[in-house]
Scaffold this motif. Structure first.
Motif, PDB file in Angstrom:
ATOM      1  N   ILE A 165      26.358   3.185 -28.455  1.00  0.00           N
ATOM      2  CA  ILE A 165      24.926   3.386 -28.668  1.00  0.00           C
ATOM      3  C   ILE A 165      24.323   4.180 -27.512  1.00  0.00           C
ATOM      4  O   ILE A 165      23.569   5.137 -27.721  1.00  0.00           O
ATOM      5  N   ALA A 166      24.690   3.812 -26.277  1.00  0.00           N
ATOM      6  CA  ALA A 166      24.179   4.530 -25.100  1.00  0.00           C
ATOM      7  C   ALA A 166      24.620   5.989 -25.110  1.00  0.00           C
ATOM      8  O   ALA A 166      23.825   6.895 -24.832  1.00  0.00           O
ATOM      9  N   MET A 167      25.878   6.250 -25.445  1.00  0.00           N
ATOM     10  CA  MET A 167      26.376   7.627 -25.482  1.00  0.00           C
ATOM     11  C   MET A 167      25.710   8.429 -26.596  1.00  0.00           C
ATOM     12  O   MET A 167      25.458   9.627 -26.437  1.00  0.00           O
ATOM     13  N   ALA A 168      25.407   7.791 -27.717  1.00  0.00           N
ATOM     14  CA  ALA A 168      24.706   8.484 -28.805  1.00  0.00           C
ATOM     15  C   ALA A 168      23.319   8.921 -28.364  1.00  0.00           C
ATOM     16  O   ALA A 168      22.886  10.043 -28.652  1.00  0.00           O
ATOM     17  N   PHE A 169      22.609   8.037 -27.649  1.00  0.00           N
ATOM     18  CA  PHE A 169      21.291   8.409 -27.127  1.00  0.00           C
ATOM     19  C   PHE A 169      21.407   9.574 -26.144  1.00  0.00           C
ATOM     20  O   PHE A 169      20.630  10.527 -26.198  1.00  0.00           O
ATOM     21  N   CYS A 170      22.392   9.498 -25.249  1.00  0.00           N
ATOM     22  CA  CYS A 170      22.590  10.582 -24.263  1.00  0.00           C
ATOM     23  C   CYS A 170      22.927  11.897 -24.953  1.00  0.00           C
ATOM     24  O   CYS A 170      22.388  12.953 -24.596  1.00  0.00           O
ATOM     25  N   ALA A 171      23.813  11.845 -25.929  1.00  0.00           N
ATOM     26  CA  ALA A 171      24.213  13.064 -26.639  1.00  0.00           C
ATOM     27  C   ALA A 171      23.040  13.671 -27.398  1.00  0.00           C
ATOM     28  O   ALA A 171      22.870  14.899 -27.421  1.00  0.00           O
TER      29      ALA A 171
END
Length: 88
Positions: A31-37
């Protein structure tokens, strides 16, 4: 809409007895990586011409597809004209 779909899937997994808690660190990091991406993508979207984006996208997609095919065939023993799957 997608949030609702994922919530329904999570409910189904919990009802089926899937140990979701074991995967919680992985889920939270995804979830965190999706927000960053999404943030990085939205910042770079207006800076790259569409033609260049399409070219880079096609090249990267083709390279990944070729790597996937190479990996699959080599795991089956089909690279270099050898079929070793029956002997290993």
């Amino acid at each position: 809409m997608m949030f609702f779909v994922h919530l329904c899937k999570l409910t189904a997994f919990l009802a089926l007895g899937v140990a979701v808690a074991d995967y919680l660190p992985l889920i939270l990091s995804m979830i965190a990586m999706a927000f960053c991406a999404n943030w990085v993508g939205s910042k770079g979207l207006d800076r790259i011409p569409e033609k260049m984006f399409r070219l880079v996208f096609k090249v990267l997609l083709t390279a990944l597809a070729l790597r996937l095919a190479w990996k699959g065939l080599s795991d089956l023993g089909y690279i270099w004209g050898l079929h070793l799957a029956g002997y290993i």
